[in-house]
Design an enzyme around this catalytic site. Structure first.
Site: not given
Length: 472
Positions: A245, A365
């Site tokens: 991320e 995710e």
């Protein structure tokens, strides 16, 4: 040679029998359903009855143990993943802490237990951390200084995954401070006397870049102490992820992060040209595609220095990564609006991966927290089913929906690591059934193109097409 011929003949006969069974069942139309719905319902009914677990994970040709020469690198062919020139749609999961658990003999067994349960559910890919920077049980105690015991624990994770035919996406560092990541690198830089004013200097300062590159080089060139295979040569590794991320809010233009991605993707490929590389992005649209920012969950998402399209057009990046957290991005209280967002968010990225980027996209995710107001298991099951159905709609058309990784799957007895998103399959039968069914559906799609048919053959009327396929 005769033994090989007999094996091939047996596999061919077995495959034709399976296809015949499936075709005969496909002729029973379901009143009131259209052709696509018929196909989906047939998948749901027949996968339970006709596909043993070995086939679920590895395709219709795997009868028992997979031979070593069949355990080859995952590659990209157009907008699809392939293994041995056969499609490889991903049904996977996250468990980030595997390396840390493998250090201690008292918890190492949980790694094996997890892989056993995941394989039983047909899951084929696990995403986990190949970093722990300066923390408890750190892999990298300081720049280029490693704890060999922790590295041996990572060796165990990689070798154990292969035993259960699970491939790994290994993330190389974190944007967040959990397990060290970007903030820890900057702390190391400051301790070395560097003038760093922001954690985002990680992306731009030459010394920070050199620290990261040294870690990449160390991990990729690691020789596994369990199986003696160098990581960069091990087909168990599905892909390298540059960072979990990445964000660079100090530069909303995205230039700083873009330059880092450009440099690091090529650097990884210079050491390891065999494996796939992905960035680890959440998928937010940025300045390069203002016509797409309305798909973002909020206005802040386009101000954090990431740019889904631009970032993924970088040389060396093989597939797109997207995360899905409606409860974090829209509102913590679960509602149907979350499901609407998920459908829209996924479809926009599948379309862009197919029409603009020409690469697969993996939803790396996704999940929902049990701590969310209004949460219940039924909503979690609905959310997971929504993700899977959206992907299957792409899969059936030979689209770019390469797969998904549930955040996150735990074995029993690890509740103290739960961030609210953990799914313990043995304690969640309804969720486990959904996951298993999806894995079996993907196994069928993979096997339908197991012969050398034209790539991306349309899955509508798939049975008929394969029965009358010229090359059969």
């Amino acid at each position: 040679m005769r033994i090989l011929e007999r094996k091939l003949k047996f596999k061919t006969i077995f495959s034709m029998v399976i296809l015949t069974i499936l075709t005969q069942n496909s002729k029973s139309a379901i009143p009131g359903a259209n052709e696509d719905e018929n196909y989906e319902l047939i998948m749901a009914d027949e996968t339970e009855n006709y596909f043993p677990n070995s086939i679920i994970n590895h395709g219709i040709y795997d009868l028992g143990e997979m031979e070593d020469d069949a355990w080859t690198m995952v590659q990209k062919k157009g907008n699809q993943f392939v293994v041995n020139d056969q499609p490889f749609y991903v049904s996977g999961f996250n468990t980030y802490w595997l390396m840390v658990f493998a250090v201690d003999q008292s918890t190492r067994g949980k790694v094996t237990e997890l892989f056993q349960q995941a394989a039983s559910a047909g899951l084929s890919v696990c995403r986990t951390w190949a970093f722990n920077d300066g923390q408890w049980r750190a892999l990298q105690k300081s720049p280029s200084v490693y704890d060999e015991d922790v590295f041996k624990a990572l060796d165990f994770v990689v070798s154990e995954a292969k035993k259960y035919k699970i491939r790994l996406i290994l993330s190389l560092t974190n944007n967040w401070d959990a397990y060290g990541g970007k903030p820890q690198y900057v702390k190391w830089g400051k301790a070395a006397g560097l003038n760093l004013t922001s954690d985002d200097d990680f992306f731009s300062h030459p010394t920070m870049r050199s620290y990261y590159k040294a870690h990449v080089k160390m991990v990729l060139n690691r020789v596994n102490t369990v199986n003696n295979i160098t990581y960069k040569d091990d087909p168990t590794i599905f892909a390298w992820e540059l960072m979990n991320e990445p964000r660079c809010a100090s530069d909303p233009s995205g230039d700083k992060l873009q330059e880092w991605i450009e440099e690091m993707a090529v650097y990884v490929k210079s050491i390891d040209p065999k494996h796939l590389v992905e960035i680890g992005l959440e998928g937010f649209y940025g300045p390069s595609t203002l016509n797409r920012v309305h798909y973002n969950p909020n206005t802040y998402a386009q101000q954090i220095g990431t740019d889904f399209i631009r970032n993924h057009q970088v040389l060396g990046v093989d597939f797109a990564s997207v995360h899905i957290y409606a409860d974090s991005w829209i509102s913590p209280t679960v509602s149907n609006s979350h499901l609407q967002f998920i459908r829209s968010w996924m479809q926009s990225h599948i379309d862009d991966a197919e029409n603009v980027l020409s690469m697969p996209v993996v939803f790396g995710e996704f999940g929902v927290s049990s701590k969310d107001p209004g949460y219940n298991t039924s909503f979690r099951d609905t959310l997971i089913s929504t993700v899977y159905k959206t992907l299957l709609n792409s899969t059936k058309k030979g689209g770019s929906g390469g797969g998904s990784l549930l955040w996150q799957v735990f074995p029993e007895g690890t509740d103290y690591m739960d961030d609210g998103y953990a799914v313990v399959l043995s304690k969640s039968p309804s969720t486990a059934n959904i996951v298993s069914l999806h894995s079996k559906r993907l196994a069928i799609f993979n096997s339908l193109c197991s012969w050398k048919c034209h790539w991306g053959c349309k899955k509508k009327h798939a049975f008929d097409k394969f029965i009358h396929h010229d090359e059969l």
